[in-house]
Scaffold this active site. Structure first.
Site, short mmCIF file in Angstrom:
data_model
loop_
_atom_site.label_atom_id
_atom_site.label_comp_id
_atom_site.label_asym_id
_atom_site.label_seq_id
_atom_site.Cartn_x
_atom_site.Cartn_y
_atom_site.Cartn_z
N SER A 86 38.55 31.41 105.15
CA SER A 86 39.73 31.00 104.38
C SER A 86 39.53 31.28 102.90
O SER A 86 39.29 32.42 102.50
CB SER A 86 40.03 29.53 104.66
OG SER A 86 41.25 29.14 104.08
N HIS A 195 46.81 28.82 107.26
CA HIS A 195 46.64 29.88 108.25
C HIS A 195 47.70 29.86 109.35
O HIS A 195 47.39 29.89 110.54
CB HIS A 195 45.22 29.84 108.82
CG HIS A 195 44.20 29.96 107.73
ND1 HIS A 195 44.06 31.11 106.99
CD2 HIS A 195 43.36 29.06 107.18
CE1 HIS A 195 43.16 30.91 106.06
NE2 HIS A 195 42.72 29.68 106.14
#
Length: 311
Positions: A86, A195
């Site tokens: 991430s 996400h």
């Protein structure tokens, strides 16, 4: 390929994490540079109350990862490949030469600010442990609605998966998962549905900023979040870290590919310890260490030894 540096994402933060970095000239220089760019003392960001902010958390994680990688580099300890989970992808890109620190700090601050502004309440994440991707995807399909969408987010391990979305949808997936007898299912202390397609507009803004970045020279393989593939192509690296916020992160697949390519040592950068635990569990034949719990001198020596074997 032999040595892979891993850079953790949001969730790895803890109070005092910047103060815990080793006393090394390159760490001090990184902290000073970050403070000048931010216009405030970066060490203030690791206070418990301040870490409640998505912006403070992501900036602090980025700075910690880059500072540790720079300290190792100064000791002659360099990676063959980098991978970041991430927001950790930004530190990974900086460590491999694809993203200047100044640009990375600016992008991470913008990324976190947009996330924080868009989702003030009602959204989040949950971790499902004990079910595989197919099983979790089926639960998500059952739980999601137009009003309360929920999506598969991070795939951290074959049976450790994060879902993201509106809290009623997320809670419904947790309820369904527990009903199946899974090992664990619970909400995470994150207020943003990372996400998933809900953050496509944030990704679009970040992609637009790529044209303003300084040139870069890629010095190590970068593992992409979205496709779990290694690349040294600058534009592909930048497209990956800019867009990963709107797509699932295939973390386990990334580490699996690294092992298949010959990685013999995983080194997790500060402030995390979870990524090295995941690799140790999934690939017991590969050595995994976390810089947060390993003295710098010892780790640097171990990395240099691995580099000699590689040569």
């Amino acid at each position: 390929m032999s040595i892979a540096f891993l850079f953790p994402g949001q969730g790895s933060q803890r109070p005092g994490m910047l103060h815990e970095l080793p006393a090394h000239p390159n760490v001090a220089l990184t902290l000073d540079e970050a403070s000048q760019l931010l216009g405030r003392n970066v060490l203030e960001l690791d206070e418990e109350k301040i870490l409640e902010s998505t912006v403070s958390t992501q900036v602090a994680i980025y700075v910690a990862g880059v500072a540790m990688a720079r300290a190792l580099a100064a000791e002659g300890a360099l990676p063959s490949a980098v991978a970041g989970l991430s927001v950790g992808a930004y530190a990974a890109a900086t460590a491999c030469g694809a993203l200047a620190f100044r640009d990375g700090l600016r992008l991470v601050h913008l990324r976190a600010s947009l996330m924080e502004q868009q989702f003030t309440t009602g959204y989040g994440l949950a971790a499902i442990v004990g079910l595989d991707e197919e099983q979790v995807s089926a639960l998500v399909a059952k739980a999601t609605t137009e009003e309360f969408p929920v999506y598969v987010g991070n795939l951290n391990a074959p049976r450790q998966i994060v879902v993201a979305g509106a809290l009623p949808g997320v809670d419904r997936v947790v309820e369904l998962a527990l009903a199946t007898g899974c090992k664990k299912a619970e909400r995470l202390a994150v207020k943003v549905p990372s996400h998933c397609p809900l953050l496509q507009n944030v990704a679009d803004v970040l992609v637009d900023k790529l044209k303003t970045l300084e040139p870069g020279t890629v010095r190590a393989q970068y593992m992409t979040n979205r496709r779990a593939r290694p690349t040294r192509v600058l534009d592909r690296i930048r497209e990956d870290f800019a867009t990963n916020i709107a797509h699932p992160v295939r973390w386990h697949d990334s580490t699996q590919v690294l092992v298949e390519l010959g990685t013999t040592l995983f080194v997790e950068m500060n402030p995390g310890t979870v990524l090295s635990k995941l690799t140790a569990e999934a690939f017991p034949q590969v050595t995994s260490i976390a810089m947060a719990s390993t003295p710098l001198d010892n780790a640097a020596r171990q990395i240099r030894d691995a580099m000699e074997v590689l040569d």
